[in-house]
Design a protein around this motif. Structure first.
Motif, PDB file in Angstrom:
ATOM      1  N   GLY A  60      10.024   0.260  -8.319  1.00 18.14           N
ATOM      2  CA  GLY A  60      10.332   1.669  -8.454  1.00 18.14           C
ATOM      3  C   GLY A  60      11.109   1.936  -9.728  1.00 18.14           C
ATOM      4  O   GLY A  60      11.251   1.063 -10.585  1.00 18.14           O
ATOM      5  N   LYS A  61      11.606   3.144  -9.823  1.00 21.40           N
ATOM      6  CA  LYS A  61      12.261   3.589 -11.060  1.00 21.40           C
ATOM      7  C   LYS A  61      13.625   2.914 -11.250  1.00 21.40           C
ATOM      8  O   LYS A  61      14.394   2.758 -10.302  1.00 21.40           O
ATOM      9  CB  LYS A  61      12.470   5.101 -11.026  1.00 21.40           C
ATOM     10  N   VAL A  62      13.890   2.577 -12.505  1.00 19.98           N
ATOM     11  CA  VAL A  62      15.205   2.057 -12.882  1.00 19.98           C
ATOM     12  C   VAL A  62      16.173   3.229 -12.947  1.00 19.98           C
ATOM     13  O   VAL A  62      15.868   4.257 -13.556  1.00 19.98           O
ATOM     14  CB  VAL A  62      15.116   1.338 -14.249  1.00 19.98           C
TER      15      VAL A  62
ATOM     16  N   GLN B 179       0.838  -1.205   0.000  1.00 19.74           N
ATOM     17  CA  GLN B 179       0.000   0.000   0.000  1.00 19.74           C
ATOM     18  C   GLN B 179       0.863   1.242   0.000  1.00 19.74           C
ATOM     19  O   GLN B 179       1.671   1.448   0.915  1.00 19.74           O
ATOM     20  CB  GLN B 179      -0.902  -0.013   1.235  1.00 19.74           C
ATOM     21  N   ARG B 180       0.676   2.082  -1.004  1.00 20.01           N
ATOM     22  CA  ARG B 180       1.524   3.277  -1.148  1.00 20.01           C
ATOM     23  C   ARG B 180       1.287   4.286  -0.034  1.00 20.01           C
ATOM     24  O   ARG B 180       0.152   4.531   0.380  1.00 20.01           O
ATOM     25  CB  ARG B 180       1.251   3.973  -2.486  1.00 20.01           C
ATOM     26  N   ALA B 181       2.382   4.907   0.383  1.00 13.16           N
ATOM     27  CA  ALA B 181       2.331   5.946   1.413  1.00 13.16           C
ATOM     28  C   ALA B 181       2.308   7.337   0.786  1.00 13.16           C
ATOM     29  O   ALA B 181       1.887   8.303   1.434  1.00 13.16           O
ATOM     30  CB  ALA B 181       3.539   5.816   2.328  1.00 13.16           C
TER      31      ALA B 181
ATOM     32  N   ALA C 134      -3.224   1.646 -12.629  1.00 13.78           N
ATOM     33  CA  ALA C 134      -2.195   1.124 -13.545  1.00 13.78           C
ATOM     34  C   ALA C 134      -1.867  -0.337 -13.241  1.00 13.78           C
ATOM     35  O   ALA C 134      -1.466  -1.092 -14.129  1.00 13.78           O
ATOM     36  CB  ALA C 134      -0.929   1.973 -13.447  1.00 13.78           C
ATOM     37  N   ASP C 135      -2.018  -0.723 -11.994  1.00 15.17           N
ATOM     38  CA  ASP C 135      -1.609  -2.064 -11.580  1.00 15.17           C
ATOM     39  C   ASP C 135      -2.717  -3.103 -11.748  1.00 15.17           C
ATOM     40  O   ASP C 135      -2.432  -4.298 -11.881  1.00 15.17           O
ATOM     41  CB  ASP C 135      -1.139  -2.043 -10.115  1.00 15.17           C
ATOM     42  N   LEU C 136      -3.966  -2.654 -11.748  1.00 12.31           N
ATOM     43  CA  LEU C 136      -5.098  -3.587 -11.780  1.00 12.31           C
ATOM     44  C   LEU C 136      -5.062  -4.565 -12.964  1.00 12.31           C
ATOM     45  O   LEU C 136      -5.218  -5.776 -12.761  1.00 12.31           O
ATOM     46  CB  LEU C 136      -6.404  -2.794 -11.727  1.00 12.31           C
TER      47      LEU C 136
ATOM     48  N   GLU D 181      -1.908  11.761  -3.909  1.00 13.27           N
ATOM     49  CA  GLU D 181      -2.939  11.281  -4.853  1.00 13.27           C
ATOM     50  C   GLU D 181      -2.891   9.769  -5.050  1.00 13.27           C
ATOM     51  O   GLU D 181      -3.844   9.184  -5.550  1.00 13.27           O
ATOM     52  CB  GLU D 181      -2.863  12.031  -6.190  1.00 13.27           C
ATOM     53  N   LEU D 182      -1.788   9.124  -4.665  1.00 17.39           N
ATOM     54  CA  LEU D 182      -1.698   7.667  -4.803  1.00 17.39           C
ATOM     55  C   LEU D 182      -1.737   6.963  -3.447  1.00 17.39           C
ATOM     56  O   LEU D 182      -1.900   5.747  -3.375  1.00 17.39           O
ATOM     57  CB  LEU D 182      -0.396   7.278  -5.520  1.00 17.39           C
ATOM     58  N   ALA D 183      -1.585   7.712  -2.366  1.00 11.45           N
ATOM     59  CA  ALA D 183      -1.500   7.113  -1.027  1.00 11.45           C
ATOM     60  C   ALA D 183      -2.760   6.320  -0.720  1.00 11.45           C
ATOM     61  O   ALA D 183      -3.872   6.755  -1.020  1.00 11.45           O
ATOM     62  CB  ALA D 183      -1.294   8.203   0.024  1.00 11.45           C
TER      63      ALA D 183
ATOM     64  N   TRP E  91      -2.991   0.317  -3.707  1.00  7.40           N
ATOM     65  CA  TRP E  91      -2.117  -0.861  -3.601  1.00  7.40           C
ATOM     66  C   TRP E  91      -1.401  -1.117  -4.916  1.00  7.40           C
ATOM     67  O   TRP E  91      -1.955  -0.874  -5.993  1.00  7.40           O
ATOM     68  CB  TRP E  91      -2.949  -2.070  -3.166  1.00  7.40           C
ATOM     69  N   GLU E  92      -0.185  -1.607  -4.814  1.00  8.04           N
ATOM     70  CA  GLU E  92       0.662  -1.758  -6.002  1.00  8.04           C
ATOM     71  C   GLU E  92       1.573  -2.960  -5.845  1.00  8.04           C
ATOM     72  O   GLU E  92       1.700  -3.537  -4.766  1.00  8.04           O
ATOM     73  CB  GLU E  92       1.522  -0.500  -6.189  1.00  8.04           C
ATOM     74  N   PHE E  93       2.251  -3.268  -6.965  1.00 10.29           N
ATOM     75  CA  PHE E  93       3.376  -4.180  -6.921  1.00 10.29           C
ATOM     76  C   PHE E  93       4.573  -3.392  -6.402  1.00 10.29           C
ATOM     77  O   PHE E  93       4.855  -2.306  -6.916  1.00 10.29           O
ATOM     78  CB  PHE E  93       3.688  -4.715  -8.319  1.00 10.29           C
ATOM     79  N   PRO E  94       5.278  -3.918  -5.396  1.00  9.19           N
ATOM     80  CA  PRO E  94       6.472  -3.190  -4.943  1.00  9.19           C
ATOM     81  C   PRO E  94       7.467  -3.027  -6.090  1.00  9.19           C
ATOM     82  O   PRO E  94       7.570  -3.886  -6.963  1.00  9.19           O
ATOM     83  CB  PRO E  94       7.038  -4.083  -3.839  1.00  9.19           C
TER      84      PRO E  94
HETATM   85  O1  CDP Z   1      10.531   4.859  -5.582  1.00 13.16           O
HETATM   86  P1  CDP Z   1      10.764   5.401  -6.976  1.00 13.16           P
HETATM   87  O2  CDP Z   1      10.789   6.885  -7.078  1.00 13.16           O
HETATM   88  O3  CDP Z   1      11.890   4.714  -7.675  1.00 13.16           O
HETATM   89  O4  CDP Z   1       9.470   4.964  -7.817  1.00 13.16           O
HETATM   90  P2  CDP Z   1       7.968   4.954  -7.368  1.00 13.16           P
HETATM   91  O5  CDP Z   1       7.589   6.236  -6.731  1.00 13.16           O
HETATM   92  O6  CDP Z   1       7.669   3.707  -6.601  1.00 13.16           O
HETATM   93  O7  CDP Z   1       7.251   4.819  -8.765  1.00 13.16           O
HETATM   94  C1  CDP Z   1       7.176   5.881  -9.667  1.00 13.16           C
HETATM   95  C2  CDP Z   1       5.751   6.026 -10.154  1.00 13.16           C
HETATM   96  O8  CDP Z   1       5.311   4.833 -10.812  1.00 13.16           O
HETATM   97  C3  CDP Z   1       4.762   6.239  -9.026  1.00 13.16           C
HETATM   98  O9  CDP Z   1       4.526   7.597  -8.840  1.00 13.16           O
HETATM   99  C4  CDP Z   1       3.512   5.523  -9.475  1.00 13.16           C
HETATM  100  O10 CDP Z   1       2.647   6.416 -10.158  1.00 13.16           O
HETATM  101  C5  CDP Z   1       3.966   4.521 -10.497  1.00 13.16           C
HETATM  102  N1  CDP Z   1       3.871   3.132 -10.050  1.00 13.16           N
HETATM  103  C6  CDP Z   1       2.693   2.415 -10.249  1.00 13.16           C
HETATM  104  O11 CDP Z   1       1.714   2.954 -10.761  1.00 13.16           O
HETATM  105  N2  CDP Z   1       2.625   1.107  -9.896  1.00 13.16           N
HETATM  106  C7  CDP Z   1       3.687   0.499  -9.328  1.00 13.16           C
HETATM  107  N3  CDP Z   1       3.587  -0.782  -9.017  1.00 13.16           N
HETATM  108  C8  CDP Z   1       4.882   1.210  -9.114  1.00 13.16           C
HETATM  109  C9  CDP Z   1       4.937   2.521  -9.481  1.00 13.16           C
END
Ligand code: CDP
Length: 130
Positions: A37-39, A21-23, A115-117, A27-29, A32-35
């Motif tokens: 992040g950015k490459v 669950q995003r913190a 996006a994850d659904l 607007e996304l907090a 729920w997502e797949f853990p």
């Molecule tokens: O932590 P990092 O900045 O590397 O990346 P992040 O904030 O986790 O992911 C960047 C963006 O991707 C987020 O703002 C989300 O909008 C999107 N995201 C998503 O939609 N679904 C995920 N499973 C991971 C990221």
């Protein structure tokens, strides 16, 4: 340069899927997502996946098959997701509000980020059909 976010569809021995669950941001907090992040620039996708799971969950994962291809995100980013399993550690919510292991009948019990659904559906199909 590609704007790539990687995500891990972590499945345990009982076939349960780990949801996080995003913190933030506001607007996304709560979604729920797949853990993941950015490459980072110059980083390999799978290396980023392993790094993000260490940072966010404190576990070592091994990535398996990719789930689909490039899933669209906002701002020109794409999300690439792999099936993964934990090879070391117990997941902790280091950067998320909460974590849940979802059994097959619970997969849609959390409000996934939009996006994850569709990726959850693809994971389900991949686990069912191979
Ligand atoms: O932590 P990092 O900045 O590397 O990346 P992040 O904030 O986790 O992911 C960047 C963006 O991707 C987020 O703002 C989300 O909008 C999107 N995201 C998503 O939609 N679904 C995920 N499973 C991971 C990221």
């Amino acid at each position: 340069m590609d704007k790539v976010v990687v995500g891990a569809a972590i499945v345990d021995g009982g076939g349960r899927l780990l949801a996080a669950q995003r913190a933030d941001p506001p607007e996304l907090a709560g979604g729920w997502e797949f853990p993941g992040g950015k490459v980072d620039p110059g980083e390999d996708d799978r290396t980023a996946l392993i790094r993000e799971c260490q940072e966010e969950l404190g576990v070592m994962v091994e990535a398996g098959e990719q789930v689909g291809g490039d899933w669209p995100l906002a701002d020109g980013y794409v999300l690439r997701v792999w099936l993964a399993e934990i090879v070391e550690g117990e997941p902790e919510a280091k950067e998320h509000l909460d974590l849940r292991w979802l059994a097959r009948h619970e997969l849609y019990d959390v409000p996934w980020l939009p996006a994850d659904l569709p990726i959850v559906r693809a994971v389900q199909g991949q686990l069912d059909g191979g």
